[in-house]
Design an enzyme around this catalytic site. Structure first.
Site, mmCIF file in Angstrom:
data_model
loop_
_atom_site.group_PDB
_atom_site.id
_atom_site.type_symbol
_atom_site.label_atom_id
_atom_site.label_comp_id
_atom_site.label_asym_id
_atom_site.label_seq_id
_atom_site.Cartn_x
_atom_site.Cartn_y
_atom_site.Cartn_z
ATOM 1 N N ASN A 47 -87.213 37.158 -2.687
ATOM 2 C CA ASN A 47 -86.471 38.241 -2.025
ATOM 3 C C ASN A 47 -86.637 39.553 -2.775
ATOM 4 O OD1 ASN A 47 -85.434 36.621 -0.068
ATOM 5 N ND2 ASN A 47 -83.377 36.502 -0.915
ATOM 6 N N ARG A 387 -93.154 36.212 14.530
ATOM 7 C CA ARG A 387 -93.721 35.465 13.403
ATOM 8 C C ARG A 387 -93.901 34.031 13.876
ATOM 9 N NH1 ARG A 387 -92.689 38.703 8.760
ATOM 10 N NH2 ARG A 387 -90.842 39.978 9.028
ATOM 11 N N ARG A 417 -93.739 42.718 9.371
ATOM 12 C CA ARG A 417 -94.091 42.987 7.989
ATOM 13 C C ARG A 417 -94.565 41.746 7.233
ATOM 14 N NH1 ARG A 417 -92.439 47.521 5.570
ATOM 15 N NH2 ARG A 417 -90.569 47.730 6.807
ATOM 16 N N HIS A 447 -89.316 42.948 18.773
ATOM 17 C CA HIS A 447 -88.613 41.969 17.966
ATOM 18 C C HIS A 447 -87.898 40.929 18.826
ATOM 19 C CE1 HIS A 447 -85.412 40.916 14.870
ATOM 20 N NE2 HIS A 447 -86.542 40.679 14.257
ATOM 21 N N TYR A 480 -83.656 27.870 9.580
ATOM 22 C CA TYR A 480 -82.866 29.040 9.973
ATOM 23 C C TYR A 480 -81.851 28.596 11.018
ATOM 24 C CZ TYR A 480 -86.395 32.309 8.027
ATOM 25 O OH TYR A 480 -87.246 33.008 7.210
ATOM 26 N N ARG A 576 -74.454 37.940 7.113
ATOM 27 C CA ARG A 576 -75.110 37.229 6.020
ATOM 28 C C ARG A 576 -75.542 38.167 4.889
ATOM 29 N NH1 ARG A 576 -80.692 35.776 7.521
ATOM 30 N NH2 ARG A 576 -81.247 37.608 6.317
ATOM 31 N N HIS A 604 -79.036 33.004 10.635
ATOM 32 C CA HIS A 604 -79.952 33.930 11.295
ATOM 33 C C HIS A 604 -79.521 34.298 12.708
ATOM 34 C CE1 HIS A 604 -84.022 35.200 12.826
ATOM 35 N NE2 HIS A 604 -84.005 35.792 11.639
#
Lengths: 722, 518
Positions: A47, A387, A417, A447, A480, A576, A604
């Site tokens: 992270n 992704r 990214r 997204h 997730y 979160r 998530h």
């Protein structure tokens, strides 16, 4: 009343660092098995890498550009960098204390030994290490010395390197000249630790141990003299650089977006160094050389009391044969409505189906596309991909559908990214198989998570839609927490078609039946929903908002929440990560409660609940309450209206709010705390959902453990009449 | 898995429309006896009319944008497996020098047949869709004006007591206003100046066609606010006239800010929206109404309903032929038509048409054109007795009859000219009519001529008349009359030759003998 004063807001970077602290707390949690703790430690490190590459780099850019405008908390970029530096240095210390004082000894208790240094090797182990070096490591090393004819080499982003001082009487590096310009005796040299080899190497056991490990850089350090045969190695220490990876892509100028991103990827390695991690014992002369040549300020040098780049802990965390040192792996259960082998379209016809991952399997989502690909009546499949996993079954199914002549439209977001390179590969593969691939939109990241299947049926064209809060990634869907909805609501179907027409540039939607689409519309809809609660509270009615998301840092939305709180709306936020909202500000946010759940699974899902004077409304979607989600991304928020699906979401929120095991609560001082659980019945939301998912499966489908068997008699069997 | 076939009772139909401001497509699911449902809709903004205005042709950039967009839309049609589709370019694009090249390239590159839809038919299709709208049908029971503003003109259609009274097309479209704006847009009072100019145009319509009587309501098609401003969510379909005018004025005011990017983000207006707003403002100021209804229909719905009606999937709630006839009567009356004679002629023509049905090979549409020709055959007399044919031709060709295409108006006009001046050889009219249409004109003319001869005196001399075709070469026309038929009989012989030339049937005029007469 003013709601936009800087003191009412937390800086987003500092709030993120607090989130990473919460993860580090998991690594420090004695109640957790040691290998899980290792994993959490590795997560904090990975992270932190991303944080530096993206956020710190962007702040550096701002400072370099002379940008001084303060953020919503009143801090200008320089001040933010300073605060970040202070916090991150402290964080590094805590990471290594956790490793050195807690985890390594815990591992040792379990007969797993990680050697600190090659000095600790016994003779047998030393022999093994030397042989290993000779066979595997030496052939791939490229040692580089620095002197007048050999300039300082490019140190590649995120690679681990070893810096060495070599004693040299004849020649000297131009970098190591004294005041008179004469060469010093020592030569600077650097060698990259090969990233293709395992970082943690298992060696013959020390006595009493089951497994003994040493770091790859230690093996290289031990054999450094082999690389520089004509020199004496004075000292050698590992180091690692982090470069600016926040690359702006000028989409307006790029005639071919794909090529532009490929070009930018090549540039990434040349970015400015924003962090230098060194061994805390590194010789000061080496530190100076590195600092000078990499142009790093003192603040950006991070001393590590242990192996640099703690992501190595991932490999130990997944050590085979040590399941007893890990939380038992949870196997996602089937959703009771979607038994394996069922026709998914027939099931959706019966009513909306809500999936709660990872408690419930992601397989139906893959099956949805797979079955659509094989179904002769399916005319088109349209999907957004942000992704995807390596070897994604979804990609395979989409390609198969296109090859069998169906119209397949896929929006592959190239700008996801760090996944750009990966996504280009899939996008090209899809295109080759005949899919119509859209490589994102100029100026916006796509997204939203939506899949649409258009099917010809006897009574007309039918649309089946899957909407989700998480990516179409079968791997991350196991770790997730996300929600997904299957529906064949005509109104949502129409909207879904409009979304894809909009994404392919062939539509300017005049209206949306059900979906809130960002940019443009979603923000306004959220304003409307929050303001409605505010109005209800002002009228003395019960008013309540519950919102779960990953991050909350949109000032305008926070301002509206403050306004709502001040009017008496009861607000419960389950955030979160970043939360720029502050609780318990008298008259401003007294009615707002913030919790943050950090557990085995990564929280998530994004869920939004509005009491609406008793006519409760529930929404879910891909967007956080962040400016980027509201204004610079294509996002979809969808309502959950089906009675049973809605009840399920309400239950999820209820359980999340009751969590007193894994949830942290935000205090007025901006710190997060966990409730003192002594003498109380504990409830962990994630564990509860796991239990519930298992219980929801009819008994006969669970793994058979019962010793009595239940026969099926003829009278209970329906025999079809011929 | 077996492929599901859609039932016979359901059809998928798609329409593509290349308009002045962009291309749109809709896919419809039409159920027999049921409704029409949109299952997909695409739209791409391409400012073709601006190209045409500036250079008289579609720019290369837009040319290929159109080709690519149409290809995508064609793919969508293929994907749905539609049963039928229509792809039309709006008539105003005919002003582009390279329109035919575009049509050709679209055929070659996209495998799509793009046709030009006549302006009147375009409006007619819209009207067809509108007639499915109950609120519209309710509103036209009272005095109501249907407004349609396009790139090249404004069409105003007056309804009264459920009947279509008059349609007029004024050549002041949004593109013209846009050009005016460019010329005077820098003046501080440009909105006012333009408004006055447009107001005058509407004033003319009001005086000439509305007999000075204000309508009660306006029905707007092609929702202007939805198209030109970002504020298209939740727009009210029915609003108070005064409120709507206020809203238009507010949008116009905002458009001034738009230039500086300071406009209210909710209601910012695109630059091209200003001409529309100005036109609507002028109409609403001159025709202040109680109610404004923005009908939620487009060209596509019109095309879909046309498909549904013609394939007998849906029954039309309104007799569109009635509208054409009533508009023809309104036009005839404007030019002082003698109602009794016209009615007689219309009746005789239809009787004649029906009597030789087995031989003329014409469809019901030709029957309608014949009726219109009978009603309008001598409108030119009102202007000039000496140049009646020419004046009749001009009036028919330039009057908009909702539901009659310009090609059909030409056919009607020529049938009337032939009636006055005798048949022209094909070469003389080849520029206006193709061979099929020429022969249709001749057939209509032959019927009209014989019918006209029967009522030559305009005195409706007979009590009863009968038509009987013998199945081979004779048509017996038996009149029950006591008046002298010398004039009619002498002319009839000549006219019967013309009739024979066209149908190979000789009409024979007979008088029913009444006891006691000579």
């Amino acid at each position: 009343m003013k709601f936009d004063l800087p003191q009412y807001y937390e800086n987003r970077e500092l709030s993120w660092l607090k989130f990473n602290r919460r993860i580090l707390n998991e690594a420090r949690d004695n109640k957790l098995p040691v290998l899980n703790r290792m994993k959490f430690l590795a997560i904090t490190a990975s992270n932190m890498d991303e944080f530096f590459m993206v956020r710190v780099a962007s702040l550096k850019d701002m400072v370099n550009a002379g940008y001084t405008k303060p953020d919503m908390s009143g801090m200008n970029p320089k001040e933010q960098l300073l605060a970040i530096s202070k916090e991150t240095h402290d964080f590094y210390e805590k990471q290594y204390t956790t490793l050195n004082r807690g985890l390594i000894s815990k591992l040792k208790n379990e007969k797993l030994l990680l050697l600190d240094s090659y000095n600790q090797l016994d003779e047998k182990q030393a022999d093994f290490v030397d042989r290993y070096f000779e066979e595997y490591v030496y052939p791939v090393l490229t040692p580089m010395a620095v002197d007048a004819s050999r300039p300082f080499p490019l140190i590649v982003n995120k690679t681990l390197n070893i810096a060495a001082l070599l004693s040299n009487k004849k020649r000297g590096s131009r970098l190591l000249k004294d005041k008179k310009g004469e060469s010093k005796k020592d030569v600077f040299a650097t060698v990259q630790v090969p990233s293709g080899l395992p970082r943690v190497v298992e060696i013959p056991n020390s006595s009493g141990m089951e497994h003994t490990f040493i770091m790859l850089e230690q093996i290289i350090e031990k054999n450094l003299s082999v690389l520089f045969k004509n020199y004496d190695v004075v000292c050698a220490y590992p180091y690692r650089v982090m470069r600016n990876a926040d690359l702006p892509i000028d989409e307006d100028d790029a005639s071919d977006l794909l090529k532009e991103i490929e070009k930018q990827l090549k540039k990434r390695r040349w970015g400015e160094v924003i962090r230098l991690e060194i061994d805390d014992k590194m010789d000061s002369r080496l530190v100076k050389v590195l600092q000078k040549n990499l142009e790093v300020e003192k603040d950006a040098v991070y001393k590590c009391n242990g192996p640099i780049d703690l992501t190595f802990a991932f490999s130990l965390a997944s050590l085979e044969g040590y399941d007893h040192l890990r939380v038992e792996e949870y196997k996602p259960c089937d959703n009771p409505k979607l038994k394996s082998g069922c026709n998914i379209f027939d099931e959706i016809k019966k009513g909306d189906i809500l999936l709660h991952h990872p408690y419930e399997s992601f397989e139906p989502v893959v099956d949805f596309i797979r079955q659509a690909a094989e179904d002769d009546n399916v005319l088109a499949i349209k999907q957004t991909l942000y992704r995807v996993s390596g070897n994604s079954p979804i990609i395979a199914a989409l390609a198969k559908a296109a090859e069998s002549g169906k119209q397949v439209t896929v929006l592959v977001e190239l700008k996801a990214r760090f996944d750009e390179e990966h996504n280009i590969v899939w996008a090209k593969r899809l295109e080759q198989s005949g899919c119509h691939v859209i490589y994102g939109l100029v100026g916006l990241k796509t997204h939203c998570k939506i899949a649409l299947v258009v099917r010809r049926e006897e009574d007309g064209i039918k649309r089946y839609v899957h909407l989700g809060t998480g990516n179409y990634n079968d791997s991350t869907a196991k770790i997730y927490t996300d929600c997904g909805l299957f529906t064949m609501s005509e109104l949502i179907g129409e909207d879904a078609t409009a979304v894809f027409n909009m994404l392919s540039g062939y539509s300017e939607p005049e209206k949306w039946n059900k979906l809130f689409v960002a940019p443009i519309w979603a923000r306004k809809q959220f304003y409307r929903l929050i303001d409605r609660e505010t109005q209800n509270a002002k009228e003395g009615k019960t008013a309540r908002i519950i919102a779960k998301m990953n991050s909350l840092c949109d000032q305008k939305l926070i301002e509206r929440l403050y306004r709502a709180s001040a009017s008496g709306v009861e607000i419960f936020l389950i955030v979160r990560g970043i939360c720029c909202l502050k609780t318990d500000i008298p008259g401003i946010s007294d009615n707002i409660h913030v919790s943050s759940i950090v557990g085995e699974f990564l929280e998530h899902s994004r869920i939004f609940y509005f009491y609406n004077d008793g006519e409760e409304e529930v929404y879910m979607g891909s967007a956080d309450w962040m400016p980027r989600n509201m204004d610079r991304r294509v996002e979809i928020i969808f309502p959950v209206e089906d009675v049973s699906a809605k009840a399920k979401v309400l239950h999820i929120l209820k359980v999340l709010m009751k969590d007193n095991l894994k949830a942290y609560y935000l205090k007025e001082d901006g710190q997060y705390f966990r409730y003192d659980k002594r003498g109380k019945k504990t409830l962990g939301a994630q564990a509860t959902f796991c239990d519930e998912a298992v219980k929801a499966i009819p008994d006969q489908e669970k793994n058979y453990t019962a010793k009595t068997f239940i026969p099926i008699w003829g009278e209970n069997v329906d025999i079809p009449i011929q | 898995m077996a492929t599901i076939k859609q039932g016979k009772n359901m059809k998928l139909y798609a329409s593509i429309h290349v308009g002045s401001y962009g291309i749109s497509m809709k896919v419809f699911e039409i159920k027999r006896g049921g409704g029409i449902k949109i299952i997909d809709s695409k739209r791409k903004r391409i400012e073709i009319s601006r190209d045409i205005y500036e250079s008289g042709r579609i720019s290369t950039e837009n040319f290929f944008e159109i080709v690519n967009t149409l290809r995508d839309m064609k793919n969508t049609l293929v994907m749905y497996g539609v049963d039928s589709y229509d792809a039309y370019a709006t008539a105003s694009l005919e002003a582009a020098d390279n329109l035919l090249t575009l049509i050709d390239q679209v055929k070659i590159l996209d495998d799509l047949e793009l046709e030009i839809l006549d302006y009147s038919m375009q409006k007619y299709r819209l009207y067809m869709a509108l007639c499915q709208d109950e609120r519209f049908l309710e509103m036209i029971e009272d005095r109501c004006v249907l407004v349609d503003i396009g790139g090249v003109g404004v069409q105003l259609t007056l309804f009264d007591k459920g009947k279509l009274v008059a349609t007029q097309h004024a050549k002041i479209g949004a593109t013209d206003v846009w050009e005016d704006l460019r010329l005077i847009g820098q003046k501080s009072d440009y909105i006012e100046v333009l408004s006055q100019l447009l107001y005058k145009e509407i004033e003319t319509y009001y005086t000439m066609y509305m007999g000075g009587k204000l309508p009660k309501s306006l029905v707007i098609i092609n929702n202007p606010i939805g198209q030109i401003s970002a504020d298209n969510q939740g727009a009210e379909e029915l609003s108070n006239g005064r409120d709507y005018l206020k809203r238009i004025k507010r949008l116009l005011k905002n458009s001034a800010y738009d230039v500086n990017g300071e406009g209210d983000e909710d209601i910012s207006v695109s630059k091209l929206g200003v001409p529309f707003l100005l036109l609507y403002q002028s109409i609403m100021e001159r025709l202040p109404v109680e109610e404004v209804y923005i009908a939620p229909i487009s060209m596509h719905e019109g095309l879909a309903y046309n498909y549904a009606y013609s394939h007998k999937l849906i029954k039309s709630p309104r007799d569109f032929e009635d509208d054409v006839i009533s508009a023809s009567w309104a036009l005839a009356m404007r030019y002082d038509g003698r109602e009794k004679h016209l009615k007689t002629l219309e009746g005789l023509s239809v009787q004649l048409f029906d009597a030789i049905k087995k031989r003329h090979g014409l469809n019901s549409r030709a029957r309608l054109l014949l009726r219109v020709a009978a009603i309008l055959h001598d409108v030119g007399k009102y202007i000039s007795l000496s140049d009646e044919a020419n004046c009749t031709y001009t009036i028919i060709k330039s009057s908009h009859l909702l539901g009659v295409s310009s090609r059909e108006r030409k056919i009607i006009a020529w049938a009337c000219v032939f009636r006055q001046e005798g048949v022209y050889p094909y070469e003389n009219v080849a520029e206006e009519l193709d061979r099929d249409d020429y022969f249709l004109v001749r057939k209509l003319h032959a019927i009209l001529d014989v019918a006209g001869t029967i009522d030559l005196s305009h005195r409706q001399k007979y009590k009863k008349i009968g038509f009987r075709y013998n199945g081979t070469d004779s048509l017996f026309i038996t009149m029950d009359t006591q008046d002298s038929m010398v004039l009619e009989s002498s002319i009839f012989r000549k006219k019967s030759e013309v009739f024979f030339d066209v149908f190979a049937i000789t009409p024979i005029l007979r008088r029913k003998r009444i006891a006691g007469s000579d």
